[in-house]
Design an enzyme around this catalytic site. Structure first.
Site, PDB file in Angstrom:
ATOM      1  N   GLU A   1     -30.859 -69.453  36.430  1.00  0.00           N
ATOM      2  CA  GLU A   1     -31.335 -70.599  37.202  1.00  0.00           C
ATOM      3  C   GLU A   1     -32.442 -71.167  36.088  1.00  0.00           C
ATOM      4  OE1 GLU A   1     -31.146 -71.966  39.782  1.00  0.00           O
ATOM      5  OE2 GLU A   1     -33.156 -73.020  40.066  1.00  0.00           O
TER       6      GLU A   1
ATOM      7  N   ASP B   1     -30.943 -59.981  49.070  1.00  0.00           N
ATOM      8  CA  ASP B   1     -29.728 -60.716  48.532  1.00  0.00           C
ATOM      9  C   ASP B   1     -28.889 -59.825  48.131  1.00  0.00           C
ATOM     10  OD1 ASP B   1     -28.133 -62.728  48.231  1.00  0.00           O
ATOM     11  OD2 ASP B   1     -29.198 -63.550  46.416  1.00  0.00           O
TER      12      ASP B   1
HETATM   13  P1  AMP Z   1     -28.777 -63.956  36.823  1.00  0.00           P
HETATM   14  O1  AMP Z   1     -29.766 -65.241  36.357  1.00  0.00           O
HETATM   15  O2  AMP Z   1     -29.591 -62.842  36.833  1.00  0.00           O
HETATM   16  O3  AMP Z   1     -27.915 -64.373  37.933  1.00  0.00           O
HETATM   17  O4  AMP Z   1     -27.777 -63.889  35.432  1.00  0.00           O
HETATM   18  C1  AMP Z   1     -26.746 -64.655  35.029  1.00  0.00           C
HETATM   19  C2  AMP Z   1     -25.748 -64.096  34.518  1.00  0.00           C
HETATM   20  O5  AMP Z   1     -25.955 -63.611  33.302  1.00  0.00           O
HETATM   21  C3  AMP Z   1     -25.055 -62.920  35.425  1.00  0.00           C
HETATM   22  O6  AMP Z   1     -24.070 -63.510  36.531  1.00  0.00           O
HETATM   23  C4  AMP Z   1     -24.618 -62.137  34.382  1.00  0.00           C
HETATM   24  O7  AMP Z   1     -23.252 -62.166  34.365  1.00  0.00           O
HETATM   25  C5  AMP Z   1     -25.193 -62.157  33.171  1.00  0.00           C
HETATM   26  N1  AMP Z   1     -26.484 -61.233  33.259  1.00  0.00           N
HETATM   27  C6  AMP Z   1     -27.584 -60.955  33.838  1.00  0.00           C
HETATM   28  N2  AMP Z   1     -28.398 -60.089  33.635  1.00  0.00           N
HETATM   29  C7  AMP Z   1     -27.565 -59.267  32.732  1.00  0.00           C
HETATM   30  C8  AMP Z   1     -27.674 -58.050  32.128  1.00  0.00           C
HETATM   31  N3  AMP Z   1     -28.703 -57.298  32.138  1.00  0.00           N
HETATM   32  N4  AMP Z   1     -26.396 -57.572  31.283  1.00  0.00           N
HETATM   33  C9  AMP Z   1     -25.283 -58.376  31.189  1.00  0.00           C
HETATM   34  N5  AMP Z   1     -25.103 -59.411  31.722  1.00  0.00           N
HETATM   35  C10 AMP Z   1     -26.124 -60.015  32.494  1.00  0.00           C
END
Ligand code: AMP
Length: 949
Positions: free
Chosen positions: A594, A709
């Site tokens: 985001e 969520d």
């Molecule tokens: P988020 O903003 O947390 O929804 O993260 C966006 C995308 O980044 C997620 O849908 C994951 O595919 C990837 N992502 C977030 N955190 C991680 C993590 N710790 N390890 C690997 N991929 C991640």
């Protein structure tokens, strides 16, 4: 790793094929450590239309199916080469060709399969003095499944300036190990990233498989052994020492593989061999055939002074008891009467015409009369002393084992231990030297007994599982051996306490925190109680109870809402470690968050090993509020420490960009991961994932954190298939969820995952998280299907209100669907708690039989939702359409090639037919088969006639 090719290890020329001759060139060089190496280089950046090929020698792959190719190379940045605009490239292509043998030195492009286009991470780095240094790039690609005996790799250059410094080709293996007394051989990993290769173990020598529990393990694609099931146990006469079975020593025995330890020979018995399953009686001592080897041997001791008197056809017999009764007082007597011929002496039993008074056997007193004998006949009488254990012997065998231990008291029952005490048996029949406490888990199918010994009349049994029923029995041991076990006593251990205890086992620091929090609460309680007590003194005793019941005694570390901090920066630094930006290396972009990009990279903290991390960045030009909201996630995540909750490594707030550094979860979010591997996991694996998520949620709810969520998209999966809860923040962070929509009650809500009370009046609690967890269960069991398919949010709300619930996904064990339905109880108090969910799933994992679903037998509720999950097969016009509807269109050619052109012919297929199409994944076989069965049922319904199968 098993290395198939390592160009660096070769000292002589590689002699790969290069075409055309002015393209790739073999050049000797030195690597970064000045070791001589062979490299291939090409740099035709001035000429347009380059197509330079380089092919390795043939690589025999052995039995590997999934091959890793590691390339190290440097690539010049076109900007650093003047006058090459338009012709210079910055990538090259990697290809392979599978063959069963070497195919000569000609190179035909169309026979190669492309693996990937390879680009450099960075072509150059800036040196200390500002000069540009060439950087060595490392890229790894995976190829497979491979089916031929070997393959070639080829490198296609289309006009870049490349030096291929090293090419390493390898595959991964799970190396032979011994686990649970079974040997598992070297095993090559499966062909797919997600495949687990099931391997049967062979028992080590002198061990045998436990009944119905043969040892198995699973070799993961990463070359790690996972999920051990079943075990071997040491045979009778042998006991476990490390990973082997050793014979019991002299003077010891072990009568069954079920026993854990060798025992000392019982009284009056011995053995002079190692590895004995029983001990032999000393000379002059005996044991009945039916006696277990644990029974002591006893000596013969005859009744004495047998006297008789004859009165016509009646004989009176009288005798003295045996000299040695061994202290046992259940001795009775029996008379054996035989009539013998005079010469030669041959005897036959007296038969039923002879009478005995008071009886022939079971005599307590030492006399009897034998009546109705024949006159002038020769009779022989033998008197046997018989005991309660054995009446086999013709001699007077007497036992002195102690009587039962029957009065057992449970002194203290805790989560993992139970303390028992008992009375000495009523007839110890000697000096009791030891008691044996035998116990087993009541609900375990294959009963495995454990034993504890005690020299006194009490014992504590440790290492028990919480909330588990155990059955205990106790027996006493004297020189004469063991007595019989007393009655069974069932005791259930206490429920597992809150996370404080769990986490305190992991982290001593938390104990201090917990004690501190508890201490504070008690203090508050006392002060509060005192004030309230005074204030309500006139109102009577109820005054106290109201506020007191409001005080939740936490017993656990509690989540603190970062919003309660006036200065959000303080919250971040309270809960998250500030990292030095120089410890972080960003490698690539993996997603969009985001607030900015999500990257993968490495974190190297001083004195620690470097680790893979995900790095969330805050995009430039952020507002102060965006920065606060962005860091809020770190303030929340930093408070958690649980293996099923994504772990925060730290934050960078003092440099730019602002970053949140999180442990790296290689497989990304769970929903996408499941969709990618549709049908490829076993039910146990899926339940294992669900168990992890439930354990993470149990921890969060124990901390007092409500997630709001919870959905598969907010669970991350690492390379070991461990699922971790993620996506934390304040309620408004939900606003960023693309699934969240505005509802009439205000605020955005991910409707399909949210409990009705949370949608209607924003009542978010751990019980509403349980509802969402039920939806996650459904997502997992259906491999990432969208809950309620394409129904509109409004329709979902209405359907739920009317009592409809999602039906069981295909091949979902009924027990799991029942658990989902329990999570979706309208009354939130009726829903299970997360700790109950964890223990239910644990039970299922321990008893995989409960997870078996015969193909196509999943019960589905009769509701309009049913139609959503079960397509109307009679509406399909072709096999292709049907396969598409069940997302199995990849097998369209298999069906066509085998001649299944019509749906009618498909409806007749058996599981063997499906397998014979070459569909090897069990999940897919099941999916197709269960769909065929539904189709068959629907056709039957439509035509009113059966399809003959
Ligand atoms: P988020 O903003 O947390 O929804 O993260 C966006 C995308 O980044 C997620 O849908 C994951 O595919 C990837 N992502 C977030 N955190 C991680 C993590 N710790 N390890 C690997 N991929 C991640």
């Amino acid at each position: 790793l098993v290395i198939l090719l390592d160009s660096k290890a070769q000292q002589t020329e590689l002699e790969w094929i290069s075409y055309p001759p002015n393209g790739w060139e073999e050049i000797s060089g030195l690597d970064e450590n000045y070791t001589p190496i062979r490299t291939y280089q090409v740099c035709q950046v001035m000429e347009p239309n380059q197509n330079n090929w380089l092919r390795t020698n043939w690589i025999e792959k052995g039995n590997a199916q999934r091959i890793f190719v590691e390339l190290k190379f440097t690539l010049r940045d076109c900007n650093s080469l003047p006058g090459v605009v338009g012709t210079c490239k910055e990538t090259f292509n990697l290809y392979y060709q599978e063959t069963d043998s070497e195919v000569g030195r000609s190179l035909r492009e169309n026979q190669y399969v492309k693996i990937d286009t390879i680009a450099a991470d960075e072509s150059f780095t800036q040196g200390d003095l500002g000069e540009r240094k060439m950087k060595l790039n490392t890229e790894v690609r995976i190829i497979g499944p491979l089916s031929r005996r070997g393959f070639y790799l080829a490198f296609q250059d289309v006009g870049a300036c490349i030096a291929l410094v090293s090419v390493k080709v390898y595959y991964k293996k799970c190396w032979s190990i011994i686990e649970n007394l079974a040997t598992f051989p070297d095993t090559v990993t499966g062909s797919e990233f997600s495949s687990l290769v099931e391997v049967e173990g062979a028992c080590v020598s002198d061990a045998e498989e436990e009944a119905d529990n043969s040892p198995k393990m699973h070799c993961s694609a990463e070359g790690e052994w996972l999920v051990p099931i079943g075990k071997c146990i040491c045979k009778a006469g042998f006991h476990q020492k490390g990973d082997a079975c050793e014979p019991c020593g002299r003077g010891f025995y072990k009568s069954s593989s079920q026993d854990l330890q060798c025992s000392r020979c019982p009284a009056h018995s011995f053995n002079d061999r190692e590895g004995s399953w029983r001990c032999d009686c000393d000379d002059g001592y005996y044991r009945a055939l039916s006696d277990p080897p644990s029974v002591a041997c006893t000596s013969e001791s005859a009744c004495s002074n047998l006297v008789y008197n004859i009165n016509q056809t009646t004989v009176g017999l009288e005798w003295n008891p045996p000299a040695d009764t061994g202290g046992r007082n259940d001795v009775t007597y029996r008379v054996i009467c035989r009539r013998c011929s005079w010469e030669p002496e041959e005897c036959v039993p007296c038969g039923p015409n002879v009478g005995y008074s008071p009886a022939q056997s079971g005599l307590v007193d030492t006399y009897l009369s034998v009546v109705d004998l024949l006159a002038h006949a020769n009779y022989t009488f033998e008197v046997e002393a018989v005991n309660g254990v054995s009446d086999l012997s013709r001699t007077q065998r007497l036992f002195a084992a102690p009587s039962q231990v029957s009065e057992v008291i449970k002194e203290k029952v805790q989560q993992r231990s139970i303390q028992l005490s008992w009375q000495e048996p009523q007839q110890p029949n000697g000096v009791i030297t030891e008691y044996e406490i035998k116990y087993y888990e009541k609900d375990q199918k294959d009963r495995v007994y454990s034993t504890v010994r005690s020299k006194s009349t009490s014992a504590t049994v440790n290492n028990l599982k919480p909330s588990t029923a155990y059955v205990f029995q106790i027996r006493a041991f004297t020189e004469a051996g063991y007595g019989t076990f007393g009655p069974r006593l069932e005791i259930t251990t206490q429920e597992e306490a809150t996370a404080a205890i769990v986490s305190s086992e992991q982290n001593p620091v938390i104990i201090i925190a917990v004690v501190a929090v508890a201490g504070t609460i008690i203090l508050v309680f006392m002060v509060f109680g005192f004030i309230i007590g005074r204030r309500y003194a006139l109102a009577g005793p109820i005054g106290l109870s109201a506020p007191v019941s409001l005080l939740k005694f936490p017993g656990t570390k509690t989540y603190i809402d970062p919003e309660t901090y006036e200065d959000p920066n303080r919250a971040v630094h309270q809960f998250a470690k500030e990292l030095d930006a120089s410890c972080i290396k960003i490698e690539r972009v993996i997603g969009a968050g985001e607030f900015g990009e999500v990257c993968s990279g490495r974190l190297k903290l001083p004195g620690k090993r470097d680790m893979s991390v995900a790095i969330k960045t805050l995009k430039v030009g952020y507002t102060e509020k965006q920065r606060r909201d962005f860091l809020c996630e770190a303030s929340v995540m930093g408070q958690f420490d649980h293996p099923n909750v994504v772990h925060l490594e730290g934050v960078v707030t003092r440099g730019k960009p602002v970053m949140i550094v999180i442990e790296y979860m290689e497989n990304g979010s769970l929903d996408g991961f499941l969709r990618k591997h549709d049908g490829q996991f076993t039910v146990i694996q899926l339940v294992g994932m669900l168990r992890g998520i439930a354990a993470g949620m149990r921890y969060l709810s124990d901390m007092g954190y409500v997630h709001r969520d919870l959905a598969a998209r907010n669970i991350l999966v690492n390379s070991n298939l461990v699922c971790k809860v993620s996506d934390f923040g304040l309620s408004r962070v939900i606003d960023d969820d693309p699934e969240a929509v505005y509802t009439t009650t205000g605020g955005k809500i991910p409707v399909r995952w949210t409990a009705p009370e949370a949608i209607q009046y924003r009542k978010f609690t751990s019980a509403s998280d349980v509802w969402s967890y039920g939806v996650v269960m459904w997502e997992v069991m259906s491999y990432g299907e969208r809950p309620y398919w394409d129904m509109s949010n409004q329709d979902v709300i209405k359907a739920i209100e009317e009592g409809y619930r999602l039906p069981a996904p295909m091949d979902c064990p009924p027990g799991l669907h029942q658990l989902m339905l329990d999570c979706w109880q309208k009354d939130r108090a009726e829903r299970p708690k997360f700790d109950q969910i964890v223990s239910i799933l644990d039970k299922m994992i321990r008893n995989p039989n409960t997870l078996k679903t015969p193909v196509g037998t999943c019960t589905r509720p009769i509701s309009p939702l049913l139609d959503q999950s079960t397509p109307d097969f009679t509406a399909f016009r072709s096999v292709g359409e049907w396969l598409e509807a069940i997302k199995m269109e990849r097998y369209r050619d298999n069906f066509t090639a085998a001649g299944y052109g019509s749906l009618e012919s498909v409806a007749r297929m058996s599981i063997e037919d499906v397998m014979s199409l070459g569909i090897t994944l069990v999940g897919h076989q099941k999916k197709i088969m269960s769909s065929i069965q539904t189709m068959r049922a629907q056709m039957l319904h439509l035509h009113g006639t059966g399809v003959q199968v």
